[in-house]
Design a protein around this motif. Sequence first.
Motif, PDB file in Angstrom:
ATOM      1  N   GLU A 100      83.896 123.012  10.966  1.00 61.02           N
ATOM      2  CA  GLU A 100      83.465 121.877  11.772  1.00 61.02           C
ATOM      3  C   GLU A 100      82.267 122.294  12.617  1.00 61.02           C
ATOM      4  O   GLU A 100      82.266 123.366  13.233  1.00 61.02           O
ATOM      5  CB  GLU A 100      84.587 121.394  12.698  1.00 61.02           C
ATOM      6  CG  GLU A 100      85.738 120.733  11.978  1.00 61.02           C
ATOM      7  CD  GLU A 100      86.865 120.349  12.915  1.00 61.02           C
ATOM      8  OE1 GLU A 100      87.916 119.914  12.400  1.00 61.02           O
ATOM      9  OE2 GLU A 100      86.688 120.472  14.146  1.00 61.02           O
ATOM     10  N   TRP A 101      81.232 121.448  12.614  1.00 58.93           N
ATOM     11  CA  TRP A 101      80.049 121.697  13.429  1.00 58.93           C
ATOM     12  C   TRP A 101      80.175 120.965  14.750  1.00 58.93           C
ATOM     13  O   TRP A 101      80.589 119.807  14.798  1.00 58.93           O
ATOM     14  CB  TRP A 101      78.795 121.240  12.694  1.00 58.93           C
ATOM     15  CG  TRP A 101      78.422 122.148  11.569  1.00 58.93           C
ATOM     16  CD1 TRP A 101      78.724 122.004  10.249  1.00 58.93           C
ATOM     17  CD2 TRP A 101      77.682 123.366  11.670  1.00 58.93           C
ATOM     18  NE1 TRP A 101      78.226 123.059   9.523  1.00 58.93           N
ATOM     19  CE2 TRP A 101      77.578 123.900  10.366  1.00 58.93           C
ATOM     20  CE3 TRP A 101      77.088 124.047  12.742  1.00 58.93           C
ATOM     21  CZ2 TRP A 101      76.911 125.096  10.113  1.00 58.93           C
ATOM     22  CZ3 TRP A 101      76.424 125.242  12.487  1.00 58.93           C
ATOM     23  CH2 TRP A 101      76.341 125.754  11.176  1.00 58.93           C
ATOM     24  N   TYR A 103      78.156 119.293  17.692  1.00 59.37           N
ATOM     25  CA  TYR A 103      76.829 118.734  17.913  1.00 59.37           C
ATOM     26  C   TYR A 103      76.621 118.370  19.374  1.00 59.37           C
ATOM     27  O   TYR A 103      77.535 117.847  20.030  1.00 59.37           O
ATOM     28  CB  TYR A 103      76.639 117.460  17.086  1.00 59.37           C
ATOM     29  CG  TYR A 103      76.313 117.690  15.629  1.00 59.37           C
ATOM     30  CD1 TYR A 103      74.992 117.686  15.184  1.00 59.37           C
ATOM     31  CD2 TYR A 103      77.318 117.898  14.689  1.00 59.37           C
ATOM     32  CE1 TYR A 103      74.688 117.879  13.854  1.00 59.37           C
ATOM     33  CE2 TYR A 103      77.022 118.101  13.356  1.00 59.37           C
ATOM     34  CZ  TYR A 103      75.705 118.090  12.941  1.00 59.37           C
ATOM     35  OH  TYR A 103      75.409 118.285  11.613  1.00 59.37           O
ATOM     36  N   VAL A 236      81.896 117.454  13.796  1.00 58.34           N
ATOM     37  CA  VAL A 236      81.802 116.804  12.493  1.00 58.34           C
ATOM     38  C   VAL A 236      82.223 117.794  11.425  1.00 58.34           C
ATOM     39  O   VAL A 236      81.715 118.924  11.374  1.00 58.34           O
ATOM     40  CB  VAL A 236      80.363 116.309  12.206  1.00 58.34           C
ATOM     41  CG1 VAL A 236      80.279 115.716  10.804  1.00 58.34           C
ATOM     42  CG2 VAL A 236      79.926 115.290  13.245  1.00 58.34           C
ATOM     43  N   GLU A 238      82.224 119.583   7.993  1.00 60.60           N
ATOM     44  CA  GLU A 238      81.047 119.883   7.175  1.00 60.60           C
ATOM     45  C   GLU A 238      80.881 118.951   5.965  1.00 60.60           C
ATOM     46  O   GLU A 238      79.768 118.475   5.715  1.00 60.60           O
ATOM     47  CB  GLU A 238      81.081 121.344   6.719  1.00 60.60           C
ATOM     48  CG  GLU A 238      79.792 121.804   6.083  1.00 60.60           C
ATOM     49  CD  GLU A 238      79.805 123.305   5.828  1.00 60.60           C
ATOM     50  OE1 GLU A 238      78.947 124.001   6.389  1.00 60.60           O
ATOM     51  OE2 GLU A 238      80.675 123.776   5.081  1.00 60.60           O
ATOM     52  N   ASN A 240      81.657 115.888   5.634  1.00 60.59           N
ATOM     53  CA  ASN A 240      81.559 114.471   6.004  1.00 60.59           C
ATOM     54  C   ASN A 240      80.099 114.067   6.110  1.00 60.59           C
ATOM     55  O   ASN A 240      79.490 114.072   7.181  1.00 60.59           O
ATOM     56  CB  ASN A 240      82.295 114.222   7.324  1.00 60.59           C
ATOM     57  CG  ASN A 240      82.474 112.740   7.615  1.00 60.59           C
ATOM     58  OD1 ASN A 240      81.721 111.896   7.119  1.00 60.59           O
ATOM     59  ND2 ASN A 240      83.458 112.412   8.419  1.00 60.59           N
ATOM     60  N   GLN A 241      79.524 113.695   4.970  1.00 59.32           N
ATOM     61  CA  GLN A 241      78.100 113.405   4.917  1.00 59.32           C
ATOM     62  C   GLN A 241      77.725 112.171   5.720  1.00 59.32           C
ATOM     63  O   GLN A 241      76.649 112.111   6.335  1.00 59.32           O
ATOM     64  CB  GLN A 241      77.657 113.252   3.460  1.00 59.32           C
ATOM     65  CG  GLN A 241      77.833 114.528   2.647  1.00 59.32           C
ATOM     66  CD  GLN A 241      77.396 114.360   1.198  1.00 59.32           C
ATOM     67  OE1 GLN A 241      77.056 113.267   0.751  1.00 59.32           O
ATOM     68  NE2 GLN A 241      77.382 115.454   0.453  1.00 59.32           N
ATOM     69  N   THR A 244      77.684 113.188   9.394  1.00 58.42           N
ATOM     70  CA  THR A 244      76.548 114.079   9.604  1.00 58.42           C
ATOM     71  C   THR A 244      75.250 113.287   9.663  1.00 58.42           C
ATOM     72  O   THR A 244      74.413 113.493  10.563  1.00 58.42           O
ATOM     73  CB  THR A 244      76.469 115.124   8.489  1.00 58.42           C
ATOM     74  OG1 THR A 244      77.669 115.914   8.492  1.00 58.42           O
ATOM     75  CG2 THR A 244      75.280 116.047   8.673  1.00 58.42           C
ATOM     76  N   GLU A 248      72.981 113.184  13.009  1.00 62.33           N
ATOM     77  CA  GLU A 248      71.669 113.833  12.891  1.00 62.33           C
ATOM     78  C   GLU A 248      70.552 112.809  12.893  1.00 62.33           C
ATOM     79  O   GLU A 248      69.431 113.095  13.336  1.00 62.33           O
ATOM     80  CB  GLU A 248      71.623 114.699  11.637  1.00 62.33           C
ATOM     81  CG  GLU A 248      72.528 115.917  11.722  1.00 62.33           C
ATOM     82  CD  GLU A 248      72.338 116.886  10.579  1.00 62.33           C
ATOM     83  OE1 GLU A 248      71.615 116.545   9.607  1.00 62.33           O
ATOM     84  OE2 GLU A 248      72.922 117.994  10.651  1.00 62.33           O
ATOM     85  N   PRO A 254      73.106 120.557  15.839  1.00 58.38           N
ATOM     86  CA  PRO A 254      74.283 121.439  15.702  1.00 58.38           C
ATOM     87  C   PRO A 254      74.122 122.651  16.612  1.00 58.38           C
ATOM     88  O   PRO A 254      73.099 123.326  16.598  1.00 58.38           O
ATOM     89  CB  PRO A 254      74.264 121.833  14.220  1.00 58.38           C
ATOM     90  CG  PRO A 254      72.838 121.645  13.790  1.00 58.38           C
ATOM     91  CD  PRO A 254      72.275 120.536  14.620  1.00 58.38           C
ATOM     92  N   SER A 257      79.649 126.352  15.276  1.00 57.86           N
ATOM     93  CA  SER A 257      80.587 125.916  14.249  1.00 57.86           C
ATOM     94  C   SER A 257      81.929 126.589  14.471  1.00 57.86           C
ATOM     95  O   SER A 257      82.012 127.733  14.929  1.00 57.86           O
ATOM     96  CB  SER A 257      80.063 126.239  12.843  1.00 57.86           C
ATOM     97  OG  SER A 257      79.792 127.619  12.720  1.00 57.86           O
TER      98      SER A 257
END
Length: 263
Positions: A100-101, A103, A236, A238, A240-241, A244, A248, A254, A257
């Motif tokens: 998970e990132w 942000y 978020v 990783e 999960n486009q 993201t 973004e 980011p 992580s």
Amino acid sequence: MNTKPFTSGLSENAVTVTRVADRQWHALDDDLVVGRGHAQHRPDGRLYVSIDAWHGAVFDRLAEAMLAELPAPLHTVVDEADAELTAAWRRAGFTIRRREWEYAVPTDPQVTGLDAVLPPAGVTIVPAGQADESLLRAVDRAIRDEVEATVGWQSMPAEVIARHEGDTIVDPSKYAVAAAPDRYLGLIRVVTAIRPRIGLVAVRAGEQRRGIARALLAHALSTLHRSGFTAAWTEVQEPNQAATALFEGIGSRPMSSNLELVR
């Protein structure tokens, strides 16, 4: 209580690992606490464990004692930058499940580009603290059922706030919602402690791709901006486009992580 003596080299005395309370363990070296272990169920039902120990040998023995008593599967979350801690959990048999990132999310509408964003026709944004509680619980339950029927709620980021058993709405005042005349279509949860955290942005499956999530985010961030916060934060997963791209696309950066590991 469960006590397991072993020699660690920390002193001439044996170090013991003792269960001091329900799902709590201490490692003792001559009555000095040299490590602690803890386990707790998260609101999504998963059992998470944590260990705080300065020495690798103490970590390993705490892990051994805890894993002998706790039911599988077990989960833990570590900062990916902490290679030593990650290695310690892997010695205990844990494997990496997902990343998970975290942000940093700007709140200024001039920065996010959300200043002109409005909800689609027929949809209004109800501010936090003004939502009808029964409709809020209904949309939360519907969204969770939709997720469970597809990718499964276990694939969602770990939710860490405490709640009553079976209740997924912890504090209704923390949710803003997207409302149609007869029901709610989506929600966003923002909790502010030291800094504001966006814990959840979700829209019913049949209402997605209409700009509702973006409108909810625009509302929440502008509210934070007016309250004096320059940034919020969120996590978020990783793969999960969609999430993201959403974050973004408004200038979120980011910052770090986390790894979720499972045994």
